[in-house]
Design a protein around this motif. Sequence first.
Motif, PDB file in Angstrom:
ATOM      1  N   THR A 132      -0.009  -0.920   9.889  1.00  0.00           N
ATOM      2  CA  THR A 132      -0.990  -0.301   9.134  1.00  0.00           C
ATOM      3  C   THR A 132      -0.330   0.142   7.838  1.00  0.00           C
ATOM      4  O   THR A 132      -1.190   0.259   6.364  1.00  0.00           O
ATOM      5  N   ARG A 133       0.331   0.977   8.069  1.00  0.00           N
ATOM      6  CA  ARG A 133       1.111   1.391   6.503  1.00  0.00           C
ATOM      7  C   ARG A 133       1.815   0.200   5.567  1.00  0.00           C
ATOM      8  O   ARG A 133       1.789   0.291   5.122  1.00  0.00           O
ATOM      9  N   LEU A 134       2.122  -0.521   6.481  1.00  0.00           N
ATOM     10  CA  LEU A 134       3.104  -2.121   5.662  1.00  0.00           C
ATOM     11  C   LEU A 134       2.148  -2.921   5.377  1.00  0.00           C
ATOM     12  O   LEU A 134       2.279  -2.599   4.019  1.00  0.00           O
ATOM     13  N   GLU A 135       0.916  -2.997   5.643  1.00  0.00           N
ATOM     14  CA  GLU A 135       0.124  -3.444   4.878  1.00  0.00           C
ATOM     15  C   GLU A 135      -0.691  -2.865   2.865  1.00  0.00           C
ATOM     16  O   GLU A 135      -0.610  -3.380   2.342  1.00  0.00           O
ATOM     17  N   ARG A 136      -0.024  -1.387   4.117  1.00  0.00           N
ATOM     18  CA  ARG A 136      -0.808  -0.215   2.811  1.00  0.00           C
ATOM     19  C   ARG A 136       0.374  -0.657   1.759  1.00  0.00           C
ATOM     20  O   ARG A 136       0.000  -0.710   0.033  1.00  0.00           O
ATOM     21  N   VAL A 137       1.450  -0.056   1.828  1.00  0.00           N
ATOM     22  CA  VAL A 137       2.839  -0.142   1.218  1.00  0.00           C
ATOM     23  C   VAL A 137       3.005  -1.926   0.089  1.00  0.00           C
ATOM     24  O   VAL A 137       3.226  -1.552  -1.010  1.00  0.00           O
ATOM     25  N   GLU A 138       2.723  -2.885   0.883  1.00  0.00           N
ATOM     26  CA  GLU A 138       2.687  -4.045   0.804  1.00  0.00           C
ATOM     27  C   GLU A 138       1.821  -4.112  -0.822  1.00  0.00           C
ATOM     28  O   GLU A 138       1.973  -4.696  -1.602  1.00  0.00           O
ATOM     29  N   ARG A 139       0.579  -3.843  -0.873  1.00  0.00           N
ATOM     30  CA  ARG A 139      -0.375  -3.502  -1.710  1.00  0.00           C
ATOM     31  C   ARG A 139       0.112  -2.604  -3.056  1.00  0.00           C
ATOM     32  O   ARG A 139      -0.006  -2.703  -4.243  1.00  0.00           O
ATOM     33  N   ASP A 140       0.090  -1.528  -2.042  1.00  0.00           N
ATOM     34  CA  ASP A 140       0.528  -0.185  -3.383  1.00  0.00           C
ATOM     35  C   ASP A 140       2.452  -0.522  -4.248  1.00  0.00           C
ATOM     36  O   ASP A 140       2.459  -0.214  -5.515  1.00  0.00           O
ATOM     37  N   SER A 141       3.042  -1.210  -3.285  1.00  0.00           N
ATOM     38  CA  SER A 141       4.349  -1.063  -3.893  1.00  0.00           C
ATOM     39  C   SER A 141       4.329  -2.209  -5.591  1.00  0.00           C
ATOM     40  O   SER A 141       5.094  -2.463  -5.933  1.00  0.00           O
ATOM     41  N   LYS A 142       3.393  -3.132  -5.673  1.00  0.00           N
ATOM     42  CA  LYS A 142       3.207  -4.140  -6.184  1.00  0.00           C
ATOM     43  C   LYS A 142       3.518  -3.684  -7.704  1.00  0.00           C
ATOM     44  O   LYS A 142       3.749  -4.228  -8.473  1.00  0.00           O
ATOM     45  N   GLY A 143       3.517  -2.460  -8.398  1.00  0.00           N
ATOM     46  CA  GLY A 143       3.331  -1.522  -8.871  1.00  0.00           C
ATOM     47  C   GLY A 143       5.034  -1.216  -9.748  1.00  0.00           C
ATOM     48  O   GLY A 143       5.334  -0.758 -10.831  1.00  0.00           O
ATOM     49  N   GLY A 144       5.910  -1.581  -8.871  1.00  0.00           N
ATOM     50  CA  GLY A 144       7.199  -1.622  -8.547  1.00  0.00           C
ATOM     51  C   GLY A 144       7.625   0.585  -9.031  1.00  0.00           C
ATOM     52  O   GLY A 144       8.762   0.280  -8.809  1.00  0.00           O
ATOM     53  N   ASP A 145       6.715   1.339  -8.327  1.00  0.00           N
ATOM     54  CA  ASP A 145       6.864   2.491  -7.808  1.00  0.00           C
ATOM     55  C   ASP A 145       8.383   2.042  -6.738  1.00  0.00           C
ATOM     56  O   ASP A 145       8.584   1.511  -5.390  1.00  0.00           O
ATOM     57  N   LYS A 146       9.180   2.431  -7.111  1.00  0.00           N
ATOM     58  CA  LYS A 146      10.790   2.557  -6.130  1.00  0.00           C
ATOM     59  C   LYS A 146       9.827   3.134  -5.128  1.00  0.00           C
ATOM     60  O   LYS A 146      10.688   2.909  -3.631  1.00  0.00           O
ATOM     61  N   GLU A 147       9.640   4.150  -5.147  1.00  0.00           N
ATOM     62  CA  GLU A 147       9.788   5.081  -3.256  1.00  0.00           C
ATOM     63  C   GLU A 147       8.995   4.024  -2.402  1.00  0.00           C
ATOM     64  O   GLU A 147       9.447   3.470  -0.896  1.00  0.00           O
TER      65      GLU A 147
END
Length: 369
Positions: free
Chosen positions: A145-160
């Motif tokens: 569940t967390r990975l799905e969310r992070v795959e989506r949110d990390s597209k903006g390039g946020d390093k963390e």
Amino acid sequence: MSNSSLAIGIVGLPNVGKSTLFNALTRKGVLIANYPFATIDPSVGVVAVPDHRLDALSRMSNSAKTIPAAVEFVDIAGLVQGASEGEGLGNQFLSYIREVDAIAEVVRVFDDEDIHHVHGRVDPLHDIEIINTELVLADLQSASTRLERVERDSKGGDKELVAERDILRNIVPALEVGRPARSVPLSPEEKKKARMLNLLTMKPVLYVLNTKSGAVNVAQENAERWRELRDFLDSQNARYVAVDAGVENELSDVHADEKADFRRELGVAEDGLDALIKAGYKLLNLISFFTTGEKESRAWTISGGSTAPEAGAAIHTDFRDKFIRAEVIQWDKLLEAGSYPKAREKGWIRTEGREYVVQDGDVMEFLHS
């Protein structure tokens, strides 16, 4: 870091001796007065870490009080197959494990017709697999569940978020094939980040093999069940201790002077609880440094690798924030000298600065501004 911040959860299937072990541990508990954090919760026990070094220092200094290091043990209700789907106490059980820092997994390794086994026969490796599978399945749900969310949110390039995504991309496939998150090779930096995900299978595990005096123990018959268990423990490079929870619980009422005789009669030579507590302390990567004097001798708990100012903070934040230097000597050298003044005369006491990494067994005095 204070003694209060670290807890080991005792888990296991029903009827494996968890509560007996917990009762034996808590009856060996420490004086609550010295540990203001000790909770009133009946499922939490604060247990003294046995340490002959502290006892020797206390005798040398003729201390009025001796205060040992302590570890917190939490009794977590029995796990049943299907817990990750909400069976038994299910989610509540898993949430309790999330809150502890390490897991002591109690595994029954004896046959006894009077004590029913939840699966009809005693098979230690099967029991371990059930518990480990439930923990992996629970992690798989939350990590996917967390990975799905992070795959989506990390597209903006946020390093963390990108770093978290990369870690989860490594962890999720391992969980999918039934491997614990801690088996995934990660750099120290990634490990630190992975711990923030609070996955159950990232936590270190100590297997507690519960034996029974007078019963048929799996180890004694040395047949397939024991070989399978040993092969598993060896292949995982797992830490384990053997404890006879029933005997230890009975011995809690026996006076210290008579315990050795009782142990001999029952054929249980070692103090299984002491071995368990020490192993738990190690599992949490904890070490002790000491302060000693007429008022008190005390063991202070810190994480392995702590610097002198970080260690000082265990006593008082001033020792960290206003640290000047520390005077250090190993416990055995101090005993050999016989006293602080004699150790000074011999030039055995070292002065260390803020970069010094404290060693297990150091006796320390801090100077601050």
